[in-house]
Design a protein around this motif. Sequence first.
Motif, PDB file in Angstrom:
ATOM      1  N   ALA A  44       0.828  -1.206   0.000  1.00 18.75           N
ATOM      2  CA  ALA A  44       0.000   0.000   0.000  1.00 18.75           C
ATOM      3  C   ALA A  44       0.864   1.259   0.000  1.00 18.75           C
ATOM      4  O   ALA A  44       0.529   2.261  -0.640  1.00 18.75           O
ATOM      5  N   ARG A  47       2.099   1.840  -3.530  1.00 17.36           N
ATOM      6  CA  ARG A  47       1.038   2.427  -4.353  1.00 17.36           C
ATOM      7  C   ARG A  47       0.862   3.912  -4.039  1.00 17.36           C
ATOM      8  O   ARG A  47       0.796   4.756  -4.939  1.00 17.36           O
ATOM      9  N   GLU A  51       1.473   7.174  -6.524  1.00 14.61           N
ATOM     10  CA  GLU A  51       0.430   8.172  -6.761  1.00 14.61           C
ATOM     11  C   GLU A  51       0.934   9.571  -6.435  1.00 14.61           C
ATOM     12  O   GLU A  51       0.653  10.533  -7.154  1.00 14.61           O
ATOM     13  N   GLN A  62       0.831   1.199 -13.147  1.00 18.45           N
ATOM     14  CA  GLN A  62      -0.285   0.530 -13.821  1.00 18.45           C
ATOM     15  C   GLN A  62       0.213  -0.548 -14.765  1.00 18.45           C
ATOM     16  O   GLN A  62      -0.402  -1.615 -14.872  1.00 18.45           O
ATOM     17  N   SER A  65       1.407  -3.544 -12.806  1.00 16.66           N
ATOM     18  CA  SER A  65       0.324  -4.361 -12.244  1.00 16.66           C
ATOM     19  C   SER A  65      -0.050  -5.512 -13.158  1.00 16.66           C
ATOM     20  O   SER A  65      -0.653  -6.492 -12.715  1.00 16.66           O
ATOM     21  N   GLU A  77      -1.159  -6.798  -7.081  1.00 15.34           N
ATOM     22  CA  GLU A  77      -2.579  -6.653  -6.752  1.00 15.34           C
ATOM     23  C   GLU A  77      -2.885  -5.247  -6.253  1.00 15.34           C
ATOM     24  O   GLU A  77      -3.913  -4.663  -6.589  1.00 15.34           O
ATOM     25  N   GLU A  78      -1.979  -4.702  -5.442  1.00 13.03           N
ATOM     26  CA  GLU A  78      -2.186  -3.353  -4.921  1.00 13.03           C
ATOM     27  C   GLU A  78      -2.075  -2.310  -6.027  1.00 13.03           C
ATOM     28  O   GLU A  78      -2.820  -1.318  -6.041  1.00 13.03           O
ATOM     29  N   GLU A  80      -3.003  -2.575  -8.992  1.00 13.12           N
ATOM     30  CA  GLU A  80      -4.238  -2.547  -9.782  1.00 13.12           C
ATOM     31  C   GLU A  80      -5.197  -1.481  -9.269  1.00 13.12           C
ATOM     32  O   GLU A  80      -6.087  -1.038  -9.989  1.00 13.12           O
ATOM     33  N   ARG A  81      -5.007  -1.065  -8.012  1.00 11.35           N
ATOM     34  CA  ARG A  81      -5.881  -0.053  -7.408  1.00 11.35           C
ATOM     35  C   ARG A  81      -5.355   1.364  -7.612  1.00 11.35           C
ATOM     36  O   ARG A  81      -5.886   2.312  -7.033  1.00 11.35           O
ATOM     37  N   HIS A  83      -4.930   4.924  -8.674  1.00 12.68           N
ATOM     38  CA  HIS A  83      -5.884   5.910  -9.184  1.00 12.68           C
ATOM     39  C   HIS A  83      -5.131   7.200  -9.475  1.00 12.68           C
ATOM     40  O   HIS A  83      -4.301   7.646  -8.686  1.00 12.68           O
ATOM     41  N   HIS A 277     -11.693   1.467 -18.166  1.00 15.51           N
ATOM     42  CA  HIS A 277     -12.228   1.065 -16.860  1.00 15.51           C
ATOM     43  C   HIS A 277     -13.657   1.595 -16.705  1.00 15.51           C
ATOM     44  O   HIS A 277     -14.119   2.437 -17.509  1.00 15.51           O
ATOM     45  N   ASN A 394      -9.638  -4.545 -18.162  1.00 15.16           N
ATOM     46  CA  ASN A 394     -10.489  -3.437 -17.741  1.00 15.16           C
ATOM     47  C   ASN A 394     -11.827  -3.456 -18.471  1.00 15.16           C
ATOM     48  O   ASN A 394     -12.882  -3.181 -17.881  1.00 15.16           O
TER      49      ASN A 394
END
Length: 506
Positions: A44, A47, A51, A62, A65, A77-78, A80-81, A83, A277, A394
């Motif tokens: 986390a 990620r 960001e 991205q 991922s 996996e993280e 993928e989130r 933003h 997405h 996506n």
Amino acid sequence: MLGARVRFLGTVLGELAEQEVRQRLDRLAGKQYEFAESGPSRAARVRASLESLGPFYIKIGQLLSTRPDLVPADVAEELERLHDRTEPLPFARMEPVLRAELGSDWAAEFKEFDAVEPLGSASIAQVYRARLTGGREVVVKVQRPGIKGTVDDDMRIARFAARVFARRAPLLDDSLGVESLLGAVLDAMSTELDFTAEARTMELARKAATGYERIRVPDVVLATPRVLIQSLAPGTSIRDADPDAFDDDERSAIGRELFDFMCKGYFLDRVFHADPHPGNIFVQPGGPVTIIDWGMAGRVDRRLSMSLLLVMIGLAQNDSHVVAQSWSEMCRGTQHADIAAFRQDMALLVPQVFFSSLNQLDFGAKLTKVLLLSSRRGIQVNPLVSIVGRSFANLEGSVRHLAPDLSVVETFTECMPGLVAGCARELASSTEIARLAMSLVAGSGLALSDARSVLGRLADGELTVQVDQVQRRVSLFGERADARVRKVLHTALAATALRCWLRSRR
């Protein structure tokens, strides 16, 4: 500023490397190390750090991922989130961009302009709702001031890091294709920073959407390098849409048209939306399906798209040989590649895809699995394959929001005749026939010239044949591993040991 970004990037990559090295060492020792407490929080933090670093590192995250061969599973996996959302800048900071791009009287073009609350705020641009003097509702995308300079700095750092990595670890670089991976990110970022390039992509997509009953692409009203004005998409995002507001036939038809349109982009037009997405697809009952935000677009050449189409056909028709052969053709085998083992992997995986139940099947995830297995067998993956795979995953996720019962395999099978027919028409075109004829003429001339040269050397007794032993490197820890790779690994192990010792002293 640049030095601080270099140090922060080094910290992020250092933490990733530490976790990966520790996991690999534990596996070599026959242990199963569990990062029960630190794993998720570290992922986390990575990620969040990406960001905070901005658009360039978000794009890298991205793409990573989709590459479980490059990063640990929990980090992938993280990522993928990830933003690309940021706190909006005050309009007073954005207005000079509008003035520079549209002129000092830019406000005269609009009857209304909501400068108080942007529709969206990302690391590259902010989006505002407005109404033209003629009454048409539009969206105004404004690039953040100074962001191009920041991204240019990030690109320079990344290029330098890639060159150092290639020199220090040539064997790893050969397997992972770091430079080509970086090239894909640089290409994507260069188009995202020029809104006129996005407008051109939208024009191509709008022409491709002709003939579809529902698919729409926003109209471009005006485009400059830093400002893009386009028509407002009606409805709501497919993520927020109420499925019960649509009847079964409409939900199915929307899903099928989306798949058909996107597959046409992947395999025939070879220009496609790289990030479809759920937030980028707008729908409304009885209305159009509008695909927005074309800043991140992918482009592939004909050979790659045809090979990828054969992979998809092989998956849909339970043909592992076609999958293995086509995948090997569009990727590159390294010096330690094991193609036979990859074929065996596909013989096990492809039937799992074909016989999966609807609620178990995730086509995009299966493509990622193929990517992982090929990397493990020493086959360097073309980064564009990762971009297509992520786009497809996506798309699949977006469609499932509205039509969860739609079979991806059946839908792709329905699209297949049109895709194959389109490829056949292209191959039978007068342009392609002329190209093929020219290749045959040029090739025959070169072949005759080469044959005369070989025969001449043979007659003069000057022909020699050099035979080298082929070395296959299966393990980075083998006796024949590159000395520089061992040096990098030793340094990483020492750094990990030092970090663990420092933590124990706290």
